[in-house]
Enzyme design. Structure first.
Site, mmCIF file in Angstrom:
data_model
loop_
_atom_site.group_PDB
_atom_site.id
_atom_site.type_symbol
_atom_site.label_atom_id
_atom_site.label_comp_id
_atom_site.label_asym_id
_atom_site.label_seq_id
_atom_site.Cartn_x
_atom_site.Cartn_y
_atom_site.Cartn_z
ATOM 1 N N LEU A 5 51.536 48.015 44.722
ATOM 2 C CA LEU A 5 52.118 48.076 43.386
ATOM 3 C C LEU A 5 51.043 48.100 42.306
ATOM 4 C CD1 LEU A 5 55.256 45.778 43.470
ATOM 5 C CD2 LEU A 5 55.146 48.249 43.523
ATOM 6 N N CYS A 6 50.018 48.906 42.538
ATOM 7 C CA CYS A 6 49.021 49.042 41.486
ATOM 8 C C CYS A 6 48.662 50.514 41.327
ATOM 9 C CB CYS A 6 47.803 48.168 41.745
ATOM 10 S SG CYS A 6 47.222 48.198 43.428
ATOM 11 N N GLY A 7 49.675 51.347 41.303
ATOM 12 C CA GLY A 7 49.469 52.757 41.026
ATOM 13 C C GLY A 7 48.614 53.417 42.096
#
Lengths: 132, 288
Positions: free
Chosen positions: B90-92
């Site tokens: 969940l960090c691109g």
């Protein structure tokens, strides 16, 4: 004040101290030395010991475990692997460091054994010097 | 056409998602600030170290006695790729961009007939590279239990790398990590650590060395590896939080747009249902 030099103590994680001093005692691998203003430009490695900085506001001492110091005529930068103000140094902390050094010494290759053992001994000396 | 109840549930669930992404964004922003502070605080040491090493390396590199960490093994057959990624997703594109760079690097080396060994730091990179490069994995460092990256963590990794080097397991080591530029831009970087490369002009100051230059170099080169690993870890930490912050910011905005769209749809169908009921009543009354 005449003859001051800029003293910096940095560890990998942060800058611990930065102020003007008149002299700095450094535990070099090849022996202790004291740097004052106008010192010959020198780079020396450190053994575990106590760095003592004498400034206008008194003496501040830090226990260092290794690293190196860069001395020029106008400044002293100590780059220590880890450094702790002597006031914060406790016996348990030292014991932990000594244990770590011991386990590293036990792991090290035969040719590095002497250096590792010396490190342990230096730590023990540091412990007595710190009065624990 | 979804029913009114479905739409209502849908809006509720998107609203919850938005709350979560918003919270994650704010947490990432706070962590980013801390990570950036750590990176800035570590800079003086790394810079001094680099300056001294550059000077030393320049004066020693000519001689035959240059340590192997500086001069290399004289070979470049076996490459160790140290791929540093995050423990969490969940960090691109943060993890993918490192994995992509490492993968293309590995494939280029393999195409040249070199041997590639991969040491992964962080779970996500390992998962991404497992599919096509798992036969090259030689080790993994798990940092999921580490709350705040300290120099000891870097020392541990550096010790691992150096032990492998001493055992003759590889000739060249390269670190892969994201260099923090800003919240919206992190640059995937490959940095060679063994043999050590030093950029920048050597300082002209002449130093006395105590003990000898070679002695100091032998002492400092391993420390330098640890310092570079530490810098990479910190840059990576800041990049991860930056990437997460912007990814979650986007997600929050998208959730907002989605809620608006769904709300319009909901209102329209509600209105349509009311209109339909009215028509039914009126036409019923007219029929009488």
């Amino acid at each position: 004040m005449a003859g001051t030099l800029q003293f910096d103590l940095v560890s990998p994680e942060r800058r611990l101290a930065s102020f003007a001093v008149t002299e700095v005692g450094i535990p070099g691998t090849a022996g202790d030395l004291t740097a004052m203003a106008g010192h010959e430009a020198t780079i020396t490695t450190l053994r575990p010991g106590i760095v003592r900085a004498v400034g206008a506001n008194g003496v501040r001492a830090f226990a260092v475990t290794g690293g190196f110091a860069e001395i020029t005529a106008a400044s002293v930068s100590v780059l220590a692997e880890s450094a702790i103000p002597v006031e914060e140094l406790t016996g348990t902390l030292l014991d932990k460091m000594i244990d770590e050094a011991r386990s590293l010494a036990a792991m090290s290759l035969p040719e590095d054994r002497d250096t590792a053992d010396k490190l342990v001994n230096d730590m023990l000396v540091l412990k007595t010097a710190a009065g624990h | 056409m979804p029913s009114l109840k479905d739409l209502k549930n849908r809006i509720g669930s998107v609203k919850n998602t938005r709350k979560i992404t918003k919270a994650m964004q704010m947490v990432a922003a706070a962590k980013l600030r801390r990570a950036q502070e750590a990176a800035v605080a570590a800079r003086p040491y790394a810079e001094r170290m680099n300056a001294v090493m550059t000077g030393l390396a320049a004066s020693v590199s000519g001689s035959d006695q240059a340590p192997r960490l500086l001069a290399g093994t004289g070979d470049d057959r076996v490459h160790l790729l140290v791929v540093m990624t995050a423990e969490r997703g969940l960090c691109g594109g943060f993890n993918s961009s490192i994995a992509r760079l490492a993968r293309s690097h590995a494939q280029a080396l393999l195409a040249k007939g070199k041997t590639v060994k991969i040491l992964t730091v962080g779970r996500k990179g390992r998962e991404q590279l497992r599919r096509d490069l798992s036969q090259h994995f030689v080790g993994h460092v798990d940092l999921s239990a580490v709350k705040r990256i300290g120099y000891v963590d870097a020392q541990g990794i550096a010790r691992d790398i150096l032990a492998r080097f001493d055992a003759g397991e590889f000739d060249v080591a390269t670190l892969f990590f994201n260099r923090f530029q800003s919240v919206i831009s992190q640059i995937p970087t490959a940095q060679q650590v063994i043999p050590a490369l030093f950029g920048g002009a050597a300082t002209s100051a002449l130093y006395d060395y105590e003990p000898s230059e070679e002695g100091i170099l032998a002492d400092l080169l391993p420390r330098n590896v640890a310092t570079q690993v530490f810098t990479a870890l910190l840059e990576n930490g800041a990049s991860e939080q930056g990437a997460r912050q912007s990814a979650m910011d986007n997600a929050t905005r998208n959730a907002g747009d989605m809620i608006n769209r769904l709300t319009i749809q909901y209102n329209r169908s509600r209105q349509a249902a009311i209109t339909k009921e009215l028509i039914e009543i009126i036409s019923g009354a007219e029929a009488l």
